[in-house]
Structures are given as structure tokens and as C-alpha cells.
Motif scaffolding. Structure first.
Motif, PDB file in Angstrom:
ATOM      1  N   LEU A  99       0.811  -1.210   0.000  1.00 38.00           N
ATOM      2  CA  LEU A  99       0.000   0.000   0.000  1.00 38.00           C
ATOM      3  C   LEU A  99       0.852   1.271   0.000  1.00 38.00           C
ATOM      4  O   LEU A  99       0.459   2.290  -0.588  1.00 38.00           O
ATOM      5  N   GLU A 100       2.001   1.235   0.686  1.00 42.03           N
ATOM      6  CA  GLU A 100       2.881   2.395   0.792  1.00 42.03           C
ATOM      7  C   GLU A 100       4.312   1.956   0.466  1.00 42.03           C
ATOM      8  O   GLU A 100       5.154   1.806   1.353  1.00 42.03           O
ATOM      9  N   PRO A 101       4.608   1.743  -0.831  1.00 36.82           N
ATOM     10  CA  PRO A 101       5.929   1.213  -1.199  1.00 36.82           C
ATOM     11  C   PRO A 101       7.071   2.191  -0.942  1.00 36.82           C
ATOM     12  O   PRO A 101       8.226   1.783  -0.836  1.00 36.82           O
ATOM     13  N   ARG A 102       6.744   3.477  -0.852  1.00 35.96           N
ATOM     14  CA  ARG A 102       7.704   4.532  -0.528  1.00 35.96           C
ATOM     15  C   ARG A 102       7.040   5.469   0.463  1.00 35.96           C
ATOM     16  O   ARG A 102       5.811   5.572   0.495  1.00 35.96           O
ATOM     17  N   PRO A 103       7.810   6.176   1.257  1.00 31.64           N
ATOM     18  CA  PRO A 103       7.193   7.057   2.253  1.00 31.64           C
ATOM     19  C   PRO A 103       6.201   8.026   1.624  1.00 31.64           C
ATOM     20  O   PRO A 103       6.540   8.783   0.709  1.00 31.64           O
ATOM     21  N   GLY A 104       4.947   7.956   2.092  1.00 30.14           N
ATOM     22  CA  GLY A 104       3.921   8.863   1.623  1.00 30.14           C
ATOM     23  C   GLY A 104       3.215   8.444   0.356  1.00 30.14           C
ATOM     24  O   GLY A 104       2.161   8.993   0.020  1.00 30.14           O
ATOM     25  N   ALA A 105       3.760   7.465  -0.366  1.00 27.22           N
ATOM     26  CA  ALA A 105       3.100   6.982  -1.585  1.00 27.22           C
ATOM     27  C   ALA A 105       1.873   6.163  -1.213  1.00 27.22           C
ATOM     28  O   ALA A 105       1.799   5.565  -0.136  1.00 27.22           O
ATOM     29  N   ARG A 106       0.899   6.113  -2.104  1.00 26.23           N
ATOM     30  CA  ARG A 106      -0.301   5.314  -1.878  1.00 26.23           C
ATOM     31  C   ARG A 106      -0.636   4.538  -3.152  1.00 26.23           C
ATOM     32  O   ARG A 106      -0.810   5.140  -4.220  1.00 26.23           O
ATOM     33  N   GLU A 107      -0.697   3.229  -3.015  1.00 24.38           N
ATOM     34  CA  GLU A 107      -1.095   2.380  -4.138  1.00 24.38           C
ATOM     35  C   GLU A 107      -2.307   1.572  -3.702  1.00 24.38           C
ATOM     36  O   GLU A 107      -2.178   0.493  -3.122  1.00 24.38           O
ATOM     37  N   PHE A 108      -3.484   2.138  -3.965  1.00 26.35           N
ATOM     38  CA  PHE A 108      -4.744   1.539  -3.539  1.00 26.35           C
ATOM     39  C   PHE A 108      -5.475   0.823  -4.669  1.00 26.35           C
ATOM     40  O   PHE A 108      -6.501   0.187  -4.420  1.00 26.35           O
ATOM     41  N   GLY A 109      -4.979   0.931  -5.894  1.00 22.87           N
ATOM     42  CA  GLY A 109      -5.732   0.389  -7.024  1.00 22.87           C
ATOM     43  C   GLY A 109      -6.050  -1.088  -6.886  1.00 22.87           C
ATOM     44  O   GLY A 109      -7.183  -1.527  -7.141  1.00 22.87           O
ATOM     45  N   TRP A 110      -5.059  -1.870  -6.471  1.00 23.98           N
ATOM     46  CA  TRP A 110      -5.276  -3.308  -6.337  1.00 23.98           C
ATOM     47  C   TRP A 110      -6.310  -3.614  -5.260  1.00 23.98           C
ATOM     48  O   TRP A 110      -7.134  -4.517  -5.408  1.00 23.98           O
ATOM     49  N   LEU A 111      -6.282  -2.825  -4.164  1.00 23.84           N
ATOM     50  CA  LEU A 111      -7.247  -3.038  -3.091  1.00 23.84           C
ATOM     51  C   LEU A 111      -8.638  -2.569  -3.517  1.00 23.84           C
ATOM     52  O   LEU A 111      -9.641  -3.188  -3.131  1.00 23.84           O
ATOM     53  N   ASP A 112      -8.698  -1.486  -4.328  1.00 23.83           N
ATOM     54  CA  ASP A 112      -9.990  -1.070  -4.890  1.00 23.83           C
ATOM     55  C   ASP A 112     -10.625  -2.220  -5.647  1.00 23.83           C
ATOM     56  O   ASP A 112     -11.823  -2.517  -5.493  1.00 23.83           O
ATOM     57  N   ARG A 113      -9.829  -2.858  -6.504  1.00 22.59           N
ATOM     58  CA  ARG A 113     -10.362  -3.944  -7.335  1.00 22.59           C
ATOM     59  C   ARG A 113     -10.824  -5.115  -6.474  1.00 22.59           C
ATOM     60  O   ARG A 113     -11.855  -5.747  -6.752  1.00 22.59           O
ATOM     61  N   LEU A 114     -10.076  -5.409  -5.415  1.00 30.40           N
ATOM     62  CA  LEU A 114     -10.465  -6.514  -4.533  1.00 30.40           C
ATOM     63  C   LEU A 114     -11.736  -6.200  -3.765  1.00 30.40           C
ATOM     64  O   LEU A 114     -12.624  -7.054  -3.639  1.00 30.40           O
ATOM     65  N   MET A 115     -11.838  -5.001  -3.224  1.00 28.60           N
ATOM     66  CA  MET A 115     -13.057  -4.617  -2.500  1.00 28.60           C
ATOM     67  C   MET A 115     -14.268  -4.717  -3.416  1.00 28.60           C
ATOM     68  O   MET A 115     -15.327  -5.242  -3.020  1.00 28.60           O
ATOM     69  N   ASP A 116     -14.137  -4.230  -4.625  1.00 27.29           N
ATOM     70  CA  ASP A 116     -15.248  -4.306  -5.582  1.00 27.29           C
ATOM     71  C   ASP A 116     -15.571  -5.754  -5.941  1.00 27.29           C
ATOM     72  O   ASP A 116     -16.745  -6.134  -6.063  1.00 27.29           O
ATOM     73  N   LEU A 117     -14.531  -6.561  -6.117  1.00 24.75           N
ATOM     74  CA  LEU A 117     -14.731  -7.969  -6.471  1.00 24.75           C
ATOM     75  C   LEU A 117     -15.463  -8.704  -5.356  1.00 24.75           C
ATOM     76  O   LEU A 117     -16.380  -9.502  -5.615  1.00 24.75           O
ATOM     77  N   MET A 118     -15.070  -8.459  -4.109  1.00 23.84           N
ATOM     78  CA  MET A 118     -15.742  -9.121  -2.997  1.00 23.84           C
ATOM     79  C   MET A 118     -17.215  -8.704  -2.929  1.00 23.84           C
ATOM     80  O   MET A 118     -18.109  -9.541  -2.789  1.00 23.84           O
TER      81      MET A 118
END
Length: 660
Positions: free
Chosen positions: A53-72
Motif C-alpha cells: 500500500l505504501e511502497p515509498r514514504p507517503g506513496a499510496r497504491e490503492f488500485g489493487w485493493l480497490d479492485r479486490l473490494m469491488d470484487l468481494m
């Protein structure tokens, strides 16, 4: 305050930790197909996802989690969304080494595992709050969200510099002055008197034994410091979603957290429970953890956050669960109050430290026995859902007293016997009640005990004045109290009370003088009239007029009382062998009107009543017949049972509803 009922929505939650970031996305659709096939109703996402989710300080990578939440959500599967703060990314330790904990020797615990954070680090807390804030803001309104899961298995100790400063502040709040701290810690012993607050340290490596009161307070501080971390994240998600319940998972009967204090801060009490499949009393261990968790949930529904579908990977030898055992233990949790039965984890990992820890989908895949058994459990939980959700276990008439502060104090260096394991002593007393088919709650010694006909105290070495007064008042007001050895020895500062036991308790139990404690060697036993005692014995002089005494026979204590009974109070100065303790507690329970859940039960059959249903669980590999009066319907099979008996096969379960 939201509750587990708000999350279950009339169904039992069934599923487990889902770690899809370990797999290519094409696997996700296959996972969903299998989840629906197994009757999965919820998954826990994000527990160990901080680096993703935070591969670098302050970065945000939520796309994969968005897709999972929608899929569930699209497939009718709810999400227990975790904050990922139990396992910080490697960049945090590299850039901010002050976030890493240090052990009592001052050695840094590096990244590369998990739980590598200092609970007192301001930097760690700032990053944890930031990722929690962004998760709550992004997913608080998502229709898949059922519950928040904060961190995971809080179990971090830290002896580092920031923990040192935080410990000092904690002590200043507790004692206000150095004079009070010196008095509480008994620093007149070994020239330990403190003249400046900066001299006060965590109990780091020492030449010889550490100050036991200092160690006790450090355990209290650590539990409180971890609780501060939990509360900071809980308050963030609660601000965004006040209608969504929040939990964090306890480890079963773990020493590091004061679970009574923590449970008061949770909307849902949840636990991870892992009985050993080879333990002949694994079912009793599970029942004990369930009873404890239900009691922490104030009698309401609670959650199995984790269990194993098969073997674990952290015992010396990791045995799988024989066919039927997973089902038996899952339904046992429901019988004892759980509204959620979940696993670590959904799909067994192919890499990492837990690749040999089982999953609902094992390495054998969907045709393997593990997944096929999970399908059966899911189908049966669906049958039971509307009947049991948000119902309570029939009110217990017996309470087992447990206090973490007493546990911390009794197992320190310098004690009389390292053979005495507090957890095993508590388990022995609970086992005696379980084998007598008596449902029991757990309670704190300062809780209101008036609803119980019988209160048992396996061992409370450390007791506050309030706890002692509570027990005395309980017995004086008509309750029956049975206490085990080494109870009431010390006050809350681990100061031995005059006479070796508080005078109020000595009066209650009929003890004139407690002359000496006589711990026993490993395997050693003492003869008592009617049974053998283990672990411990005591040289006691009884008061005149004590109602009854079971004396020691032979040896140094010949003729002295082993068991005293005065009025409504009993004191056991040794631990009777299992059958003797079971018989003694069953006889006392019968005298005060506590009845077994069901008469005539075979030895290996457990019976629990919940929400008007009777759960029968066979912990034997052999089939048994259980006599059940009246007419019932087994909800698992749909068959009617008339007067006579219920047939239970190997690890068999029946859930009976009375018919008019």
C-alpha cells in the motif's frame, strides 16, 4: 456502539485472512469461485499489506485493493479490512531506525519478519496513523466493509530509548513521586533506591535477578503502550465510520496483554485459537479459550479471527487435523458463543515463513480433503445462521477467576517453583469443570460475582484489597468460593502480605497460621486423604471449629490440613490429580445446585446450550449414543430425534432444537 451483530447481518461469518497480493490477479477470480463454493461470507484483507500500500514514504497504491473490494462486494462476500500496521515496510526501519524495537540486551530487532515496531516510537505512530487515516477515508463508505481489524496480534516488547522515556512517564503518572515509586518497588533491598527519575530504566539485562516489582510494572506499561497504539488507530476509523465495529485479535491466553482492559475498548472481541490436534484435551483447551473470550465479550457474541484448517508451522512437529476434527472444533466455537468462524488463511502460501501453515485451500487444491471439509463447515454454518446469530450461551452458574497482573507477578524470577505454570493451573481447574459437563464463565476478581452460585480461584497470587474484599463479600452473601494454593500472597506491588496470606482470606478459609510453602519436584506427589496432590503443598495450621479438613498422609506434613472447608469457603493447598479435582468440584457444585448441562453424558461428549439449542459434540474417535429426553430436530441433518438417544459418530456433532 456497533457490535458483531451489525457485521454478521443475520448470518455466521465464515472465511479467513485473504492475502491476494501473494498471487497473480488471475488467481483472484478462481479464489472467488471457490469462496462461493465453500459458503465463505467474509474475508480479512490487508493485514500484512503495508509495503504494497505504501511502497515509498507517503506513496499510496490503492488500485489493487480497490479492485479486490469491488470484487468481494460483487460476489456477496463482506470484508474485514485490516490496518497493516503490524508489519512496517523495510524503508521505515532503514530511514527511521528509531522505529525498530530493541531487546533487553539493547540489540535491534530488524525488519525481515513481522511485528518489528517500537510501540513507543513517535515516528512509527505517525506513519501508522497516516496509513490508517487514508484507508478509513477511502473505504469507509464501501459497501463491502463489514468490520475494521486493527493491527494483528499485538505482542511487541521494547527496551529501547523511546520506550525508556515512555516507561518513565508512565511511572510518573502512576506514582507521582520517587518516594512512592521507591516504596512500591521495595528499593531498600539491594541498594536500589532512586534519587532521580533519569536513573529509572526498563528492566534491561542485569547481573542477577531483576527487581520483581519493576518487571511487573514494565509488563503493565507494555500492555498499556500497545493499547495506546490500538486506540489511536481505532479512534481514526471510528471517526470515519462510527457505525462499523472495530476489533483486534487476541492470541489465546497470551501473557502480554491485560485482556480484561483491552476487551473494554473493542466493539468485537476476537481471538486466534490453535489447539494441538495431538493434545488429548485439545477440545477442552478450545472450550477454555472460548469461555474466556465470551466472558471478555461480556457474554455477547464474539469472533474466532484465526484457527487452522490443518497443521500449523510453529510447533516442534506440526500434525494435521484428522478428518472431522476441524468441523468439530469450529462448531464448538459456535456452541460457546462465536458468531464468526474464520481461519488463517484462505489459500496456503507457496513462499515465506508460513508456507507449511495450512489454508482453507491447501496445496492439494479444491479436491483436497481440507477444502472439502471447509465446504461442509460453510454449508452447516449457513443452516445455523438465523438460529444462533446474536444469541447467548445459557447463563453460567460458575465463574473461574483470572487476572493478568497476578499472572505476571507469580511467574517471575525468584519464585519458589518453576514447575508451577499459571496457565496450566488455570487449565487444570477449567478441565475439571469441563469434564463435569459444567459451563463456566471467566471473571476478573473485582467483577460483580453475585450472579454465580460457585466461584473458583485456581490461583491468584497477587490480589488488590478491592479483589479480596469482593471475594469475602461474595462468600458472606451466600456464594460458595473454592480457592487453590498460593492465593492472596501478595498485594498489587508484589509485596508479600503479613502472614504469607492476607488476614481476611485466612479468616475466610479457616487458616490460623500458614507456616511454610512446600513446593513439589517434577513428578512428585503428596498423599492426601482420598487423593494425591501435585505441584505444591503447604504447612497450614487450621483454626478451631473449621468444618472439615482433608489431611496430608505421611511425610513432613502428616496430619496437617491439605483441604480446608469453613462455611461457604474452601481452600486447596495442593493441586489434586485431575479425577480428584473433578470429583471435588462436581460435588461442591451439586451441593449448591449447579447441575450439568445434561445428565448421563458419555465422558467424551460436550454439551452446551445456546439460544434454545442444545449442541452435542463428541470429542472421541469412537461413536457414542447420547441420551436426550424429549423430542428434538437435528438442524444439521434435518432428522427428528425422539426419546432415546442421539447417535454421534467419530468427532460427531448434533445441534438439537426442541419440538413441541
Amino acid at each position: 456502539m456497533p457490535s458483531l451483530t451489525d457485521a454478521t447481518r443475520g448470518r455466521l461469518l465464515f472465511g479467513g485472512d485473504y492475502n491476494p497480493e501473494q498471487w497473480p490477479e488471475e488467481t483472484w477470480l478462481e479464489d472467488v469461485r471457490l469462496m462461493k463454493d465453500a459458503g465463505v461470507t467474509s474475508v480479512t484483507l490487508g493485514v500484512f499489506s503495508w509495503a504494497r500500500l505504501e511502497p515509498r514514504p507517503g506513496a499510496r497504491e490503492f488500485g489493487w485493493l480497490d479492485r479486490l473490494m469491488d470484487l468481494m462486494h460483487a460476489n456477496g462476500i463482506g470484508v474485514v479490512l485490516a490496518t497493516p500496521t503490524s508489519s512496517p515496510p523495510p524503508w521505515m526501519g532503514r530511514l527511521h531506525p528509531e522505529t525498530l524495537p530493541r531487546d533487553e540486551d539493547g540489540r535491534t530487532e530488524w525488519w525481515g519478519s513481522r511485528q518489528h515496531f517500537s510501540h513507543s516510537s513517535a515516528t512509527y505512530r505517525r506513519y501508522a496513523a497516516a496509513i490508517t487515516e487514508d484507508l478509513a477515508a477511502r473505504y469507509g463508505g464501501h459497501p463491502a466493509l463489514l468490520m475494521w481489524h486493527i493491527n494483528n496480534e499485538y505482542c511487541t516488547y521494547d527496551w529501547g530509548d523511546e520506550a525508556e522515556a515512555a516507561f518513565r512517564r508512565w511511572l510518573q503518572d502512576r506514582y507521582a513521586s520517587l518516594d512512592a515509586l521507591n516504596e512500591a518497588w521495595g528499593t531498600a533491598f539491594w541498594s536500589q533506591g532512586y534519587g532521580d527519575w533519569y536513573e529509572v530504566l526498563p528492566p534491561r539485562r542485569a547481573h542477577y535477578m531483576k527487581n520483581p516489582a519493576q518487571v511487573l510494572d514494565f509488563r503493565r506499561f507494555t500492555s498499556d503502550a500497545l493499547l495506546e497504539c490500538y486506540l489511536a488507530e481505532r479512534d481514526i476509523v471510528a471517526r470515519h465510520t462510527p457505525h462499523i465495529p472495530v476489533t483486534t485479535n487476541f492470541m489465546p491466553f497470551w501473557r502480554g496483554q491485560d485482556a480484561w482492559a483491552w476487551a473494554e475498548q473493542e466493539d468485537v472481541v476476537s481471538v486466534d485459537v490453535y489447539p494441538d490436534p495431538r493434545d488429548p484435551f485439545g477440545g477442552q483447551y478450545g472450550a477454555m479459550i472460548h469461555d474466556m473470550t465470551r466472558s471478555q465479550a461480556r457474554g455477547g457474541p464474539w469472533m474466532v479471527m484465526e484457527q487452522a484448517a490443518g497443521p500449523v508451522n510453529w510447533r516442534g512437529v506440526n500434525h494435521p487435523k484428522p478428518a472431522g476434527l476441524n468441523r468439530l472444533w469450529s462448531l464448538q466455537a459456535v456452541a460457546r458463543g462465536a458468531d464468526a468462524v474464520c481461519y488463517f488463511q484462505w489459500r496456503q502460501s507457496r513462499q515465506g515463513s508460513e508456507k507449511f501453515h495450512s489454508g482453507m485451500v491447501s496445496h492439494a487444491g479444491e479436491h483436497g480433503r481440507t477444502f472439502q471439509e471447509a465446504k461442509r463447515i460453510g454449508a452447516e454454518l449457513a443452516l445455523l445462521g438465523e438460529k444462533v446469530t446474536d444469541t447467548r450461551v445459557e447463563a453460567a452458574e460458575v465463574a473461574v477467576l483470572l487476572d493478568w497482573h497476578s499472572w505476571w507477578a507469580v511467574e517471575q524470577d525468584g519464585r519458589l517453583s518453576h514447575e508451577v505454570d499459571h496457565q496450566q493451573v488455570v487449565r487444570a481447574w477449567h478441565r475439571a469443570l469441563w469434564e463435569a459437563h459444567t459451563t463456566a464463565d471467566f471473571a476478573h476478581p473485582e467483577h460483580d460475582l453475585s450472579a454465580y452460585k460457585l466461584v473458583v480461584v485456581p490461583q491468584l497470587y497477587l490480589m488488590t484489597d478491592a479483589a479480596i474484599d469482593n471475594l469475602v463479600a461474595y462468600a458472606e452473601n451466600g456464594g460458595t468460593l473454592v480457592a487453590g494454593f498460593q492465593t492472596g500472597v501478595a498485594d498489587e506491588d508484589d509485596r508479600v502480605r503479613a502472614g504469607g496470606m492476607d488476614a481476611r482470606l485466612r479468616e475466610l478459609f479457616g487458616i490460623r497460621t500458614l507456616h511454610e510453602w512446600w513446593p513439589l519436584d517434577a513428578g512428585e506427589k503428596v498423599d492426601v486423604e482420598g487423593f494425591h496432590g501435585t505441584l505444591w503443598s503447604e504447612e497450614i495450621e487450621a483454626m478451631d471449629g473449621v468444618d472439615s479438613v482433608m489431611p496430608y498422609k505421611g511425610g513432613e506434613l502428616d496430619g496437617l490440613p491439605a483441604v480446608l472447608h469453613k462455611g461457604r469457603a474452601w481452600y486447596l493447598s495442593t493441586l489434586p490429580e485431575p479425577h480428584a479435582l473433578r470429583t471435588l468440584l462436581a460435588d461442591i457444585a451439586a451441593e449448591v445446585g449447579v447441575r450439568p448441562v445434561l445428565d448421563g453424558l458419555p465422558a467424551d461428549v460436550e454439551a452446551v446450550r445456546r439460544g434454545g439449542l442444545l449442541f452435542l459434540l463428541n470429542h472421541s474417535r469412537d461413536g457414542v449414543t447420547v441420551p436426550v429426553p424429549g423430542r428434538h430436530r437435528d438442524l444439521l441433518t434435518g432428522t427428528d430425534v425422539t426419546d432415546g438417544g442421539v447417535e454421534l459418530g467419530r468427532y460427531g456433532v448434533a445441534v438439537l432444537e426442541a419440538l413441541s
